[in-house]
Structure formats: C-alpha cells, structure tokens
Write a protein that holds these residues in place. Structure first.
Motif, PDB file in Angstrom:
ATOM      1  N   UNK A   1      29.891  19.391   1.094  1.00  0.00           N
ATOM      2  CA  UNK A   1      31.257  18.856   1.021  1.00  0.00           C
ATOM      3  C   UNK A   1      32.295  19.971   0.888  1.00  0.00           C
ATOM      4  N   UNK A   2      31.834  21.222   0.981  1.00  0.00           N
ATOM      5  CA  UNK A   2      32.745  22.327   0.660  1.00  0.00           C
ATOM      6  C   UNK A   2      33.476  22.917   1.862  1.00  0.00           C
ATOM      7  N   UNK A   3      33.177  22.451   3.085  1.00  0.00           N
ATOM      8  CA  UNK A   3      33.895  22.988   4.259  1.00  0.00           C
ATOM      9  C   UNK A   3      34.861  21.910   4.749  1.00  0.00           C
ATOM     10  N   UNK A   4      36.145  22.184   4.611  1.00  0.00           N
ATOM     11  CA  UNK A   4      37.106  21.153   5.018  1.00  0.00           C
ATOM     12  C   UNK A   4      37.673  21.470   6.395  1.00  0.00           C
ATOM     13  N   UNK A   5      38.265  20.482   7.017  1.00  0.00           N
ATOM     14  CA  UNK A   5      38.863  20.693   8.344  1.00  0.00           C
ATOM     15  C   UNK A   5      40.225  21.358   8.193  1.00  0.00           C
TER      16      UNK A   5
ATOM     17  N   UNK B   1      48.891   1.817   9.420  1.00  0.00           N
ATOM     18  CA  UNK B   1      49.847   1.208   8.474  1.00  0.00           C
ATOM     19  C   UNK B   1      49.744   1.840   7.081  1.00  0.00           C
ATOM     20  N   UNK B   2      48.548   1.860   6.527  1.00  0.00           N
ATOM     21  CA  UNK B   2      48.468   2.345   5.133  1.00  0.00           C
ATOM     22  C   UNK B   2      47.566   3.558   4.963  1.00  0.00           C
ATOM     23  N   UNK B   3      46.869   3.959   5.990  1.00  0.00           N
ATOM     24  CA  UNK B   3      45.943   5.092   5.891  1.00  0.00           C
ATOM     25  C   UNK B   3      44.694   4.707   5.115  1.00  0.00           C
ATOM     26  N   UNK B   4      43.786   5.638   4.983  1.00  0.00           N
ATOM     27  CA  UNK B   4      42.559   5.387   4.240  1.00  0.00           C
ATOM     28  C   UNK B   4      42.597   6.253   2.980  1.00  0.00           C
ATOM     29  N   UNK B   5      41.529   6.247   2.228  1.00  0.00           N
ATOM     30  CA  UNK B   5      41.473   7.105   1.040  1.00  0.00           C
ATOM     31  C   UNK B   5      40.200   7.955   1.131  1.00  0.00           C
ATOM     32  N   UNK B   6      40.208   8.855   2.101  1.00  0.00           N
ATOM     33  CA  UNK B   6      39.007   9.658   2.349  1.00  0.00           C
ATOM     34  C   UNK B   6      38.651  10.547   1.153  1.00  0.00           C
ATOM     35  N   UNK B   7      39.683  10.987   0.442  1.00  0.00           N
ATOM     36  CA  UNK B   7      39.426  11.874  -0.701  1.00  0.00           C
ATOM     37  C   UNK B   7      38.564  11.154  -1.735  1.00  0.00           C
TER      38      UNK B   7
ATOM     39  N   UNK C   1      24.366  11.037   8.848  1.00  0.00           N
ATOM     40  CA  UNK C   1      25.460  11.466   9.728  1.00  0.00           C
ATOM     41  C   UNK C   1      26.792  10.912   9.231  1.00  0.00           C
ATOM     42  N   UNK C   2      26.743   9.702   8.703  1.00  0.00           N
ATOM     43  CA  UNK C   2      27.985   9.060   8.240  1.00  0.00           C
ATOM     44  C   UNK C   2      28.552   9.826   7.048  1.00  0.00           C
ATOM     45  N   UNK C   3      27.676  10.185   6.119  1.00  0.00           N
ATOM     46  CA  UNK C   3      28.137  10.942   4.943  1.00  0.00           C
ATOM     47  C   UNK C   3      28.659  12.315   5.392  1.00  0.00           C
ATOM     48  N   UNK C   4      27.973  12.918   6.357  1.00  0.00           N
ATOM     49  CA  UNK C   4      28.440  14.218   6.873  1.00  0.00           C
ATOM     50  C   UNK C   4      29.819  14.073   7.520  1.00  0.00           C
ATOM     51  N   UNK C   5      30.013  12.985   8.238  1.00  0.00           N
ATOM     52  CA  UNK C   5      31.308  12.734   8.878  1.00  0.00           C
ATOM     53  C   UNK C   5      32.407  12.626   7.839  1.00  0.00           C
ATOM     54  N   UNK C   6      32.152  11.864   6.792  1.00  0.00           N
ATOM     55  CA  UNK C   6      33.165  11.700   5.739  1.00  0.00           C
ATOM     56  C   UNK C   6      33.385  13.038   5.028  1.00  0.00           C
ATOM     57  N   UNK C   7      32.286  13.778   4.809  1.00  0.00           N
ATOM     58  CA  UNK C   7      32.413  15.111   4.186  1.00  0.00           C
ATOM     59  C   UNK C   7      33.286  16.022   5.042  1.00  0.00           C
ATOM     60  N   UNK C   8      33.234  15.820   6.373  1.00  0.00           N
ATOM     61  CA  UNK C   8      34.037  16.643   7.289  1.00  0.00           C
ATOM     62  C   UNK C   8      35.439  16.068   7.470  1.00  0.00           C
TER      63      UNK C   8
END
Lengths: 401, 187
Positions: free
Chosen positions: A208-212, A367-373, A311-318
């Motif tokens: 989870x330590x590499x952000x876009x 409209x409201x965005x998500x809460x990826x954090x 893959x889904x968790x990796x996607x959210x981590x990215x």
C-alpha cells in the motif's frame, strides 16, 4: 553452530514469477517480500512444473537426467525481501494426475536438495498439492510445516483418489493450514470434515506504500488484469465496454493477461470497430501490472468466481476505484467498504449488469466521489505487508514473534 | 558471453525468446538449439540470435558433406551439363522428382540414422565447436523438459573430451556469474 532460536524459513512453491509466466505466483513473491526481512535466512524453492508431451519411458529418462543436472544447474539467487531463490524444473508429463504430480515434486525437490532435508526450522508451502506434500516429505523431522492453499480448482484435484489420500495425510501432518478465501475453506471442509478445525485463514500481502502521481478524476481508462478465460467474464466485459463506449467514445480498455480467449476477443474487438480503444497486450510482469494500475482509472473485474480477489485489493491500493462482481471472495474482502471502493455487481450472464454497474458507479463518482482513502486504510490493516508479515511470524516463531 | 540455449521441446518459447534477446542486448552471443525450426518461425527472435537445428550442425561433418555431394551436387551438375537445349525442361523436372522422391528420402531414412549410429558423439563436439575452435559456450541454458537429457549428454561428452564445460542453469535469471561463489541448492 546455529542457535536454536534462529529464524530460518523456507518456502516451497510451484508458482513464482518467471520469464515464461511473469504473472504466475506474484502473490507468493509478495508473501516472501513481506516475511523475509524478519527472518535470519529465507530460501524459496520454486519447483517449476515444466510440462511436456512424454510417454512413460521418456518421463522416466527425463526425470533421471534432471536428477543428475539439478544440483549443477539450480543456483541460489537473490529475490524479494532479501530472500534467496532456488528455481528448478519439475519435469512433468502432460496430463499427470494430481497425486502423481505431488510424488513427482517430492522426488525432484529431494534431488535438488542433494538428498538432504530442507535446512530450515519453518517450511511454508504454497498449495497443498503438489508443494505441501513435497514440503512435508522433505522437511527436517523437527521442522514446522505450514501450507497456504490458493487453488481455485480444488474440486478437480479431489477427483483423483490418490490426491485425496495425500491431502488427508498432509492435513494431519502439517503444523498449520491456511486457506485464502472462504470458497477454498468450504471445499476443504466438505472434503475433509474431520480436519475442518485445522483450516484457518491468512491473507496474501499487498503493498500500500506506492501511490499514484495524480488521483483519479474521471472513470475513463478501464483496466482488466487476469486470465483470458470464460470464468473471468471477459467476453461480457468486451460487450459491456462496447455499450459504454458507444455512449462515451473517449473510454479505453486495457485487458492484460493470457488465455484461450485472447485471440477470439481480439477478433471480436476488431469486429466491434474498437481496435483503437481496446488493447490486449498479453501477460506482463507483476511490477508492470502494478504500474498500469497507477495509469488507469477503473479496475473492472467481472469474474464468475474468485477465492479472494487479490487484484481488487491491489487496484484499491494503487488508488483505483473498482467495478467487481460478487463472485465469492470480493464481497468478503470489501465488506463494509463497498461504496467507498467502487461498485459491486451480481454475477449475471449478460453485458448489461456490467455496463449498468459502470453507469451507477460513474454517477456516484461524479456527484459525490468515493472514499478510497478509507478503503485503503481498512484493507492495509488486514492485507498490508506489515500486517501479513506479523501474522506469519506469530505462527512461525511463537516464542519470538 | 557465449550462451547456448537448449530448446529442443519448444515448450517455453517466451522465456527463450526473451532471454536470448537479453543476451544479445548485453553484447553477448546467443545460439538457440531447437529440434525443428517450424514451431519457432513466428516467434520474432531478436536480430543476432542464431537459431540452429542438430541437422544444421551435423551437415558440417565431412561424411555428411560427402553425402550432400553424392546425393545433390553431382546429379545437379550432370543435369546442368547434359540437360541442355530441348532436354532442359525435362531434365529439370526429372531432377526435381529425383531430389524429392529419392535423395530426400535416402537422406532422412538412411544417411541421418546411419550417420548418428556411426558417429554418435560428433554432434556433441560440433555444438561446442560452433562457438569457436577453442572456447566453446560459456553458459548452457536448459530451457525445457525435453532438453534435459541432451544437456546431460552434452556435458558428459565435453567432460570426457577434455573440453571446457560451461556453467549450467535453467534460465539466465538464475545464472551465477563466475565471480559469485556458487552455492548448492541444498544447505
């Protein structure tokens, strides 16, 4: 002489990324990367099945030759987390049954070890057969052996009576047994009800330590990562993308992975006139896949069945929202953060469920965005390297976790 | 570095193509020994990678050169000299039919098996010499299951001939350079 409390560990696995199959076993590599730094020594034995059409005589001759070659040709080289990797082939005739495969891995690992046991206090195997079996048969008598089962095809494995017998014995002999995902646990519990209490859960670790560089601002660039097989729902994905692309021609789709449907899908994409919008680059190394996640806006995962959904968790981590089917693992993984992370859709044999899901997600995102954090924080606490490493250490070295 | 890839089974093509390209990109020489060319035709090898079959190598041996002369060159010469004027067309057709029906079959069914029976180890030496009269390959990459017995055979033959035996590995990523102390897989 080594002290009794030294933290020496070994991993035995049939799957680990290679040039031939750069995707296969990236979760094992991640586990090694997470756990090796806390060990005194850590060796990964990658028993790579090299399959070839061989009759019984050729099979025997090839295995005998490999027995002579392996101590000369298999070397220790550095891998993730400061661990050592020993890669060698397990020569395998095409169509070998799972039980026979397990005994084959046992013999060929022994040959690679020069007929000595694995010199580690802890041996952790990935998948029960063939590697769990090869590990218990080659571990030191005093070693603790653990197994993580990932295989989504266990029901097929248990069609082989010898495999059932070996698996039963394996479950009785190992110190700890883990399954990734409830589906795997269910299949094992059904097959071996007398061992059901022994089967525990452990997640695969995710970085989870590499952000876009920039957050996602619009859900335009779709990404699919996985095999090109029917089970993954890739046919419906292409059709759903075509429907959404007709409404918004700026959309693109990258479908990464290999499989029997890659060619037919490439033809279908051309037939739909979408060759400029859809890219099917084949399979790529895991690191490159993670880079792609940081360059795309939306991970679409329309699988019919997943044990876990790494893959889904990796996607959210990215930092990517996800559009994913409730196909077993993902709805458990995303429990409590479904809306924060993206959109879950039912498994349906049509394209509309995917395209409608995309429209709903885009509507919410705009409209409201998500809460990826929030989604990332919750997932990191369960699947981050540190969390998973600590979970392993507690099991491996209970006296000095 | 001179690298010999043994890829007789053609079952791990992606690895062979990628690794041979990397050897060439690093300034080395990559020779890929295959069982047959056909499965590799669409693989897009990097320019500079040499694709070889056992037949290509054995064709350099004197008995096989003599065979080629007897079966092909002499008949072609005869046709060129005798088949002039109005006989030219017929002679060319006869030569083609002879090469297809007689020469090719004799080569395949008689000369190749006979050659391998009489000189069973010549191919081992020819593989080594392909890299130069004195040096041989520095690294042998065994790339698929069906190549494993051949690798053992080559190593044993080179050792018994007193030729330098290269380092051996199952992929260039697991090669250990001569500077690195080699450790056995077992501890």
């Amino acid at each position: 002489m080594k002290e009794a409390a030294s933290r020496d560990a070994a991993v035995v696995t049939p799957w680990y990324p290679t040039r031939e199959l750069p995707f296969r076993g990236s979760f094992v590599q991640a586990m090694v990367g997470a756990t090796a730094p806390g060990c005194d020594s850590f060796v990964v034995y990658h028993c790579d099945p090299w399959v070839a059409p061989m009759d019984a005589t050729t099979t025997q001759a090839v295995e005998a030759a490999n027995g002579k070659l392996v101590t000369r040709a298999a070397h220790r080289v550095p891998t993730a987390g400061g661990a050592d990797l020993v890669h060698f082939p397990v020569t395998t005739p095409r169509g070998q049954d799972y039980g026979a495969q397990s005994r084959n891995h046992e013999r060929q690992l022994r040959a690679a070890l020069g007929n000595k046991p694995i010199d580690a206090a802890v041996v952790h195997a990935h998948v029960g057969l063939p590697s769990g079996w090869a590990a218990v048969q080659n571990a030191r008598p005093d070693a603790k052996v653990f197994v993580t089962e990932h295989a989504s095809f266990l029901e097929r494995v248990f069609q082989d009576p010898e495999a059932v017998e070996l698996y039963d014995e394996l479950l009785a002999r190992v110190t700890g047994f883990f399954a990734v995902g409830d589906k795997v646990t269910e299949v094992l519990g059904k097959q071996f009800p007398h061992h059901a209490d022994k089967i525990l859960r452990i997640p695969n670790p995710i970085a989870f330590d590499v952000s876009r560089t920039a957050p996602v601002t619009e859900l335009r660039r779709w990404l699919y990562l996985g095999s090109m097989v029917e089970l993954k729902g890739v046919n419906w994905l292409v059709e759903a993308f075509a429907q959404c692309h007709a409404e918004d021609p700026t959309l693109t789709l990258t479908m990464v992975g290999e499989g029997p449907l890659r060619k037919p899908l490439t033809a279908r994409v051309a037939e739909l006139g979408l060759s400029d919008a859809v890219d099917l680059p084949g399979s790529i190394p895991h690191e490159q896949a993670l880079d792609l996640m940081r360059e795309h806006d939306l991970l679409v995962h329309p699988s019919r069945y997943e044990t876990f959904g790494m893959t889904i968790v990796e996607g959210i981590a990215a930092g990517m929202p996800v559009l994913v089917t409730r196909c077993g693992g993902p709805e458990k993984t995303l429990a409590g953060i479904e809306d924060a992370a993206g959109e879950l859709i039912d498994v349906e044999e049509n394209a509309e469920s995917i395209s409608d899901g995309y429209r709903r997600l885009r509507g919410r995102f705009d409209s409201s965005g998500l809460d990826l954090k929030r989604a990332q924080e919750q997932l990191a606490a369960q699947y981050g390297y540190e969390a998973v490493a600590q979970a392993h250490y507690r099991l491996w070295f209970p006296d000095s976790p | 570095m001179q690298v010999l890839f043994l890829a007789l089974g053609a079952s791990r093509k992606r690895a062979v193509v990628e690794e041979s390209a990397e050897v060439v990109a690093r300034g080395g020489r990559a020779v890929v020994l295959v069982g047959a060319r056909k499965p590799w035709l669409d693989q897009g090898f990097e320019p500079g990678v040499e694709l070889l079959t056992a037949d290509d190598l054995e064709a350099r041996h004197l008995p096989r050169r003599l065979e080629r002369m007897v079966l092909y060159r002499v008949p072609r010469l005869v046709v060129r000299v005798a088949g002039r004027g109005p006989l030219a067309g017929k002679a060319k057709r006869a030569l083609k039919a002879y090469e297809r029906r007689v020469a090719a079959r004799l080569h395949r069914r008689v000369f190749v098996p006979l050659h391998r029976r009489v000189w069973p180890r010549v191919s081992d030496r020819l593989v080594w010499r392909h890299f130069g009269p004195r040096k041989g390959p520095e690294l042998l990459v065994v790339a698929d299951a069906l190549s494993v017995p051949r690798a053992v055979q080559l190593i044993q033959a080179w050792e018994s001939d007193g030729l330098a035996v290269p380092r051996v590995c199952y992929g260039i990523d697991s090669d250990v350079s001569p500077q690195t102390p080699q450790t056995s897989a077992a501890r």
